[in-house]
Design an enzyme around this catalytic site. Sequence first.
Site, PDB file in Angstrom:
ATOM      1  N   GLU A  40      28.375  32.157 -27.338  1.00  0.00           N
ATOM      2  CA  GLU A  40      28.620  31.637 -26.132  1.00  0.00           C
ATOM      3  C   GLU A  40      28.429  30.075 -25.980  1.00  0.00           C
ATOM      4  O   GLU A  40      27.355  29.737 -26.305  1.00  0.00           O
ATOM      5  CB  GLU A  40      27.633  32.294 -25.314  1.00  0.00           C
ATOM      6  CG  GLU A  40      27.501  32.040 -23.741  1.00  0.00           C
ATOM      7  CD  GLU A  40      26.101  32.104 -22.855  1.00  0.00           C
ATOM      8  OE1 GLU A  40      25.879  33.371 -23.082  1.00  0.00           O
ATOM      9  OE2 GLU A  40      25.847  31.634 -22.011  1.00  0.00           O
ATOM     10  N   ARG A  44      27.452  22.936 -20.800  1.00  0.00           N
ATOM     11  CA  ARG A  44      26.217  21.837 -20.345  1.00  0.00           C
ATOM     12  C   ARG A  44      26.949  20.552 -20.844  1.00  0.00           C
ATOM     13  O   ARG A  44      25.902  19.557 -20.598  1.00  0.00           O
ATOM     14  CB  ARG A  44      25.120  22.437 -20.889  1.00  0.00           C
ATOM     15  CG  ARG A  44      24.504  23.765 -20.258  1.00  0.00           C
ATOM     16  CD  ARG A  44      23.326  24.126 -20.815  1.00  0.00           C
ATOM     17  NE  ARG A  44      23.398  25.551 -20.861  1.00  0.00           N
ATOM     18  CZ  ARG A  44      22.208  26.005 -21.239  1.00  0.00           C
ATOM     19  NH1 ARG A  44      21.431  25.691 -22.053  1.00  0.00           N
ATOM     20  NH2 ARG A  44      22.281  27.599 -21.320  1.00  0.00           N
ATOM     21  N   LYS A 128      23.517  39.668 -16.729  1.00  0.00           N
ATOM     22  CA  LYS A 128      22.633  38.751 -17.574  1.00  0.00           C
ATOM     23  C   LYS A 128      21.189  38.673 -16.901  1.00  0.00           C
ATOM     24  O   LYS A 128      21.199  38.623 -15.511  1.00  0.00           O
ATOM     25  CB  LYS A 128      23.130  37.644 -17.588  1.00  0.00           C
ATOM     26  CG  LYS A 128      22.178  36.558 -18.302  1.00  0.00           C
ATOM     27  CD  LYS A 128      23.140  34.951 -18.668  1.00  0.00           C
ATOM     28  CE  LYS A 128      22.263  33.780 -18.876  1.00  0.00           C
ATOM     29  NZ  LYS A 128      22.588  32.955 -20.063  1.00  0.00           N
TER      30      LYS A 128
HETATM   31  C1  3PG Z   1      20.572  30.673 -21.780  1.00  0.00           C
HETATM   32  O1  3PG Z   1      21.466  29.911 -21.304  1.00  0.00           O
HETATM   33  O2  3PG Z   1      20.846  31.853 -21.662  1.00  0.00           O
HETATM   34  C2  3PG Z   1      19.390  30.157 -22.056  1.00  0.00           C
HETATM   35  O3  3PG Z   1      19.199  28.655 -22.112  1.00  0.00           O
HETATM   36  C3  3PG Z   1      18.789  30.465 -23.387  1.00  0.00           C
HETATM   37  O4  3PG Z   1      17.412  30.459 -23.566  1.00  0.00           O
HETATM   38  P1  3PG Z   1      16.638  30.124 -24.717  1.00  0.00           P
HETATM   39  O5  3PG Z   1      16.987  28.828 -24.994  1.00  0.00           O
HETATM   40  O6  3PG Z   1      15.062  30.364 -24.157  1.00  0.00           O
HETATM   41  O7  3PG Z   1      17.179  31.155 -25.787  1.00  0.00           O
END
Ligand code: 3PG
Length: 212
Positions: A40, A44, A128
């Site tokens: 994914e 950003r 999610k």
């Molecule tokens: C996301 O976009 O799902 C999160 O930024 C992932 O979170 P993590 O950096 O704690 O794995």
Amino acid sequence: MDFFEKVSQAKIVPVVVIEDAADAIPTARALLAGGISFMEITMRTSCALDAIKQVKENVPEMTVGAGTVITPANARDAIAAGATFIVSPGFCGEVVDICIENDIPVVPGCVTPTEITAAINKGLSVVKFFPAGVYGGKKAIKELASVFRSVKFLPTGGVNQDNLNEYINEPYITAVGGSWLCPAKLIAAHDFDEITRRANEAVMAVRKEISL
Ligand code: 3PG
């Protein structure tokens, strides 16, 4: 096998932040070498669309999607760039509609009963759960799953190699996502061997856990 069946078998969807589009292909190849064929790429960064396009065109074994899809324009742009699935941190009905119209699997972020209800009313069955650690982790998901029995959850945010096994064996959790496999600093340092090592470590942990 459809997208959601494949995700449910793979159990891990890496969340990837690409700052330089030139890093997209080696990152995809590093994940594949470790046994992970989903990624994914988050919307950003300014090069996210280019990164998605490059992976889609050059690494056909990788199933590449777009994350952090917040606006309808994000969704349209990501699909045009070649994203084969869409993940959002929250729920936006219009984003979901665009994905459905384009026959693109979509996983909106839903942590409240109201948001999950909205997703169900769009015909969705996977959401999610973000940020999972902050919103109560497995305990919260279990409570929600007992009510929303048609829904499976993809927790992200605070999931990592150390707590992966808490989540993946639960029938209401389709898979987990996270950035620990290929954090921005490893990508920036071009430490693709370490990304492969982390991917492989996660795949091994999943195999061990689901065969118990
Ligand atoms: C996301 O976009 O799902 C999160 O930024 C992932 O979170 P993590 O950096 O704690 O794995």
